[in-house]
Write a protein that holds these residues in place. Structure first.
Motif, PDB file in Angstrom:
ATOM      1  N   LYS A   1       0.879  12.958  -2.859  1.00  0.00           N
ATOM      2  CA  LYS A   1      -0.077  13.513  -2.091  1.00  0.00           C
ATOM      3  C   LYS A   1      -0.410  15.032  -2.593  1.00  0.00           C
ATOM      4  CE  LYS A   1       1.897  12.741   1.896  1.00  0.00           C
ATOM      5  NZ  LYS A   1       1.901  12.614   3.361  1.00  0.00           N
TER       6      LYS A   1
ATOM      7  N   ASN B   1      -0.065   4.381   0.266  1.00  0.00           N
ATOM      8  CA  ASN B   1      -0.094   5.335   1.450  1.00  0.00           C
ATOM      9  C   ASN B   1       0.442   4.896   2.656  1.00  0.00           C
ATOM     10  OD1 ASN B   1      -2.244   7.072   0.232  1.00  0.00           O
ATOM     11  ND2 ASN B   1      -3.707   5.554   0.054  1.00  0.00           N
ATOM     12  N   THR B   2       0.641   3.539   2.969  1.00  0.00           N
ATOM     13  CA  THR B   2       1.144   3.324   4.228  1.00  0.00           C
ATOM     14  C   THR B   2       2.810   3.503   3.992  1.00  0.00           C
ATOM     15  OG1 THR B   2      -0.468   1.270   4.388  1.00  0.00           O
ATOM     16  CG2 THR B   2       1.687   1.063   5.548  1.00  0.00           C
TER      17      THR B   2
ATOM     18  N   CYS C   1       6.530  10.257  -2.284  1.00  0.00           N
ATOM     19  CA  CYS C   1       5.261  10.188  -1.581  1.00  0.00           C
ATOM     20  C   CYS C   1       4.692  11.301  -1.492  1.00  0.00           C
ATOM     21  CB  CYS C   1       5.474   9.229  -0.433  1.00  0.00           C
ATOM     22  SG  CYS C   1       5.642   7.548  -0.726  1.00  0.00           S
ATOM     23  N   GLU C   2       5.470  12.257  -1.053  1.00  0.00           N
ATOM     24  CA  GLU C   2       4.897  13.670  -0.895  1.00  0.00           C
ATOM     25  C   GLU C   2       4.402  14.452  -1.999  1.00  0.00           C
ATOM     26  OE1 GLU C   2       3.303  17.044   0.991  1.00  0.00           O
ATOM     27  OE2 GLU C   2       4.112  15.227   1.874  1.00  0.00           O
TER      28      GLU C   2
ATOM     29  N   GLN D   1      -2.416  14.623  -6.056  1.00  0.00           N
ATOM     30  CA  GLN D   1      -3.873  14.440  -5.558  1.00  0.00           C
ATOM     31  C   GLN D   1      -4.850  15.626  -5.157  1.00  0.00           C
ATOM     32  OE1 GLN D   1      -4.364  11.418  -2.630  1.00  0.00           O
ATOM     33  NE2 GLN D   1      -6.003  10.466  -3.677  1.00  0.00           N
TER      34      GLN D   1
ATOM     35  N   ASN E   1       0.802  -1.045  -0.123  1.00  0.00           N
ATOM     36  CA  ASN E   1       0.075  -0.043  -0.036  1.00  0.00           C
ATOM     37  C   ASN E   1       0.805   1.283  -0.002  1.00  0.00           C
ATOM     38  OD1 ASN E   1      -1.706   2.347   1.070  1.00  0.00           O
ATOM     39  ND2 ASN E   1      -3.074   0.520   1.538  1.00  0.00           N
TER      40      ASN E   1
ATOM     41  N   GLY F   1       3.916   5.946   2.527  1.00  0.00           N
ATOM     42  CA  GLY F   1       4.007   7.347   2.642  1.00  0.00           C
ATOM     43  C   GLY F   1       4.016   7.795   4.072  1.00  0.00           C
ATOM     44  N   LYS F   2       3.615   6.826   4.923  1.00  0.00           N
ATOM     45  CA  LYS F   2       3.541   7.211   6.303  1.00  0.00           C
ATOM     46  C   LYS F   2       4.840   6.599   7.061  1.00  0.00           C
ATOM     47  CE  LYS F   2      -1.158   7.085   7.257  1.00  0.00           C
ATOM     48  NZ  LYS F   2      -1.724   6.932   5.810  1.00  0.00           N
TER      49      LYS F   2
END
Length: 251
Positions: free
Chosen positions: A117, A85-86, A113-114, A120, A83, A88-89
């Protein structure tokens, strides 16, 4: 003896399989066929053909001595439940816990990843509406008002007359040689345009079309019709005025 022999063969096969799996993970990207290398794959087949791991492998550039960049990113993504999103954390410190990921690579992953975001969250750029002669004139006049020689341009648009891009075709006179219809059609097809407007300027200040202007307009209109493209106008621009073939009913 037969059981011992079968067991030995089975162990040998397992050993061979494990060795093959290990060797595959240790493959460098340069060891792959060109069609399977992420950069070449993206170039030749587009971004959609690449997995998340392959796209990330392009960013980090290399893996470690024990695995390729793709295998490394597959391992990291697997730990993130595949994932993004995961992923990116994950913090800088957490990413650097993986063998093969140093500070520079971890920063690159976080930055990617930033950017994802932010894209989006950003609104799609609004394309200007070029569906009227006045709109085309207002768009092109600043580009042409101070020219002392003729230039020819084409505006490539989608079916809603939204501008895709403006292409300068020639500088120094409008003739059938300077405005190559084949070039216009090629540019339109490459941009996936469905409608277009031809524009050129008259430095003399006289916006009335010449015989050459009429011939080029007819030639381009015929070619567009054959290619199922829509020539909506040919605009002649002067400093303060314009002539529109569409408004004059000549196209």
């Amino acid at each position: 003896m037969s059981d011992i022999s079968n067991k030995s063969n089975h162990n040998s096969q397992l050993s061979t399989l494990n060795s093959q799996l290990k060797n595959n993970s240790q493959l460098k990207i340069s060891d792959l066929s060109e069609a399977d290398r992420p950069r070449e794959k993206l170039r030749d087949r587009g971004t959609e053909a690449l997995s998340d791991a392959e796209l990330l492998a392009i960013l980090i550039g290399s893996g470690s001595t024990s695995e390729s960049a793709v295998a490394l990113m597959q391992r990291i993504l697997s730990a993130c439940d595949n994932n993004l999103n995961t992923l990116g954390k994950r913090s800088l410190h957490e990413l650097m816990q993986y063998k093969g990921i140093g500070e520079a690579k971890a920063i690159t992953i976080i930055a990617a990843c930033e950017l994802g975001k932010r894209r989006q969250a950003a609104k799609a750029a609004e394309r200007p509406d070029m569906g009227s002669a006045q709109a085309v004139y207002e768009y092109m006049h600043p580009k042409m008002q101070d020219l002392d020689t003729e230039e020819a341009w084409v505006l490539l648009m989608n079916q809603r007359f939204r501008l895709i891009k403006a292409v300068r075709l020639s500088h120094g006179g409008l003739t059938e040689t300077a405005v190559d219809v084949r070039v216009i059609l090629r540019e339109a097809l490459l941009a996936n345009a469905t409608t277009l407007t031809l524009i050129h300027n008259h430095p003399s200040g006289n916006a009335r079309p010449s015989g050459d202007d009429d011939r080029i307009t007819h030639k381009l209109k015929t070619a567009c019709d054959a290619m199922r493209l829509y020539l909506i106008d040919h605009l002649i621009v002067t400093d303060g005025n314009y002539y529109s073939y569409a408004e004059e009913g000549k196209i």
